[in-house]
Design a protein around this motif. Structure first.
Motif, PDB file in Angstrom:
ATOM      1  N   THR A  36     -15.766   3.864 -56.370  1.00  0.00           N
ATOM      2  CA  THR A  36     -16.743   4.382 -57.392  1.00  0.00           C
ATOM      3  C   THR A  36     -16.972   3.264 -58.410  1.00  0.00           C
ATOM      4  O   THR A  36     -18.278   2.807 -58.567  1.00  0.00           O
ATOM      5  N   ILE A  37     -15.833   2.733 -58.844  1.00  0.00           N
ATOM      6  CA  ILE A  37     -15.906   1.596 -59.799  1.00  0.00           C
ATOM      7  C   ILE A  37     -16.526   0.489 -59.154  1.00  0.00           C
ATOM      8  O   ILE A  37     -17.345  -0.298 -59.849  1.00  0.00           O
ATOM      9  N   ILE A  38     -16.076   0.061 -58.197  1.00  0.00           N
ATOM     10  CA  ILE A  38     -16.667  -1.022 -57.409  1.00  0.00           C
ATOM     11  C   ILE A  38     -17.885  -0.987 -57.313  1.00  0.00           C
ATOM     12  O   ILE A  38     -18.708  -2.035 -57.628  1.00  0.00           O
ATOM     13  N   SER A  39     -18.674   0.020 -56.748  1.00  0.00           N
ATOM     14  CA  SER A  39     -19.989   0.227 -56.317  1.00  0.00           C
ATOM     15  C   SER A  39     -20.805   0.239 -57.763  1.00  0.00           C
ATOM     16  O   SER A  39     -21.796  -0.374 -57.780  1.00  0.00           O
ATOM     17  N   ILE A  40     -20.249   0.898 -58.735  1.00  0.00           N
ATOM     18  CA  ILE A  40     -21.247   0.936 -60.104  1.00  0.00           C
ATOM     19  C   ILE A  40     -21.195  -0.457 -60.643  1.00  0.00           C
ATOM     20  O   ILE A  40     -22.076  -1.115 -61.056  1.00  0.00           O
ATOM     21  N   GLU A  41     -19.661  -1.231 -60.574  1.00  0.00           N
ATOM     22  CA  GLU A  41     -19.759  -2.553 -61.126  1.00  0.00           C
ATOM     23  C   GLU A  41     -21.045  -3.560 -60.680  1.00  0.00           C
ATOM     24  O   GLU A  41     -21.239  -4.569 -61.140  1.00  0.00           O
ATOM     25  N   LYS A  42     -21.104  -3.200 -59.217  1.00  0.00           N
ATOM     26  CA  LYS A  42     -21.991  -4.159 -58.223  1.00  0.00           C
ATOM     27  C   LYS A  42     -23.268  -3.735 -58.492  1.00  0.00           C
ATOM     28  O   LYS A  42     -24.142  -4.465 -57.693  1.00  0.00           O
ATOM     29  N   GLY A  43     -23.562  -2.537 -59.273  1.00  0.00           N
ATOM     30  CA  GLY A  43     -24.952  -1.980 -59.086  1.00  0.00           C
ATOM     31  C   GLY A  43     -25.511  -1.404 -57.942  1.00  0.00           C
ATOM     32  O   GLY A  43     -26.641  -1.478 -57.744  1.00  0.00           O
TER      33      GLY A  43
END
Lengths: 76, 76
Positions: A36-43
DNA sequence: ACAAAAAGTAAAAATTACTTTACATTAGGT
DNA sequence: ACCTAATGTAAAGTAATTTTTACTTTTTGT
């Protein structure tokens, strides 16, 4: 209707670097998975407001320091 | 696992009254359906961050004036 | 160069947000 | 009392987010 009007940019990577926090750590503090963090961080997608706040106070900063919303180019 | 740690409260009804804005109008300005506004206003679910920002600048206020997040009572 | 940790990619499954439609109730004005 | 606008409820369907699992690549330290 797939996309909302404006674009949401985030400073998660910057803040993580600044606070020397790993994705794993941030995920734990925010109570979500690392993906989830990765996906959000990458937009890849926009988080819920609750998660937005969780991330913000994982860093101890205001939510506006993490996310900025540029409302949609109405004039195209 | 059904609920996030903290609780999200909103001041949408108050702000609508203050700005004399109807649910319909707010919905249009935010680019969502009236049902969505009703549900969020009543706390049925938490909006996306993008929608949170849209609602905030439909009123022309900071997002913190619309939503407040009280992080979960960890100590129960 | 090597090992280990961190970051990234992908995809299916589960959950939650949002839409649409349709109808019921309440509040305001005349 | 009547009409109309505004608010509320409900349910089924679609779309988006989040989890879980598993594997690949990059970074960092020694």
């Amino acid at each position: 209707m797939g996309e909302r009007a404006g674009e949401l940019i985030n400073r998660i990577a910057v803040l993580r670097a600044e606070y020397k926090m790993t994705q794993q750590e941030l995920a734990q503090k925010a109570g979500v998975s690392r993906q989830t963090i990765i996906s959000i961080e990458k937009g890849k997608y926009t988080p819920s407001l609750a998660l937005g706040f969780e991330i913000a106070n994982a860093f101890g900063v205001d939510i506006n320091e993490v996310f900025q919303y540029n409302k949609g180019e109405v004039g195209k």
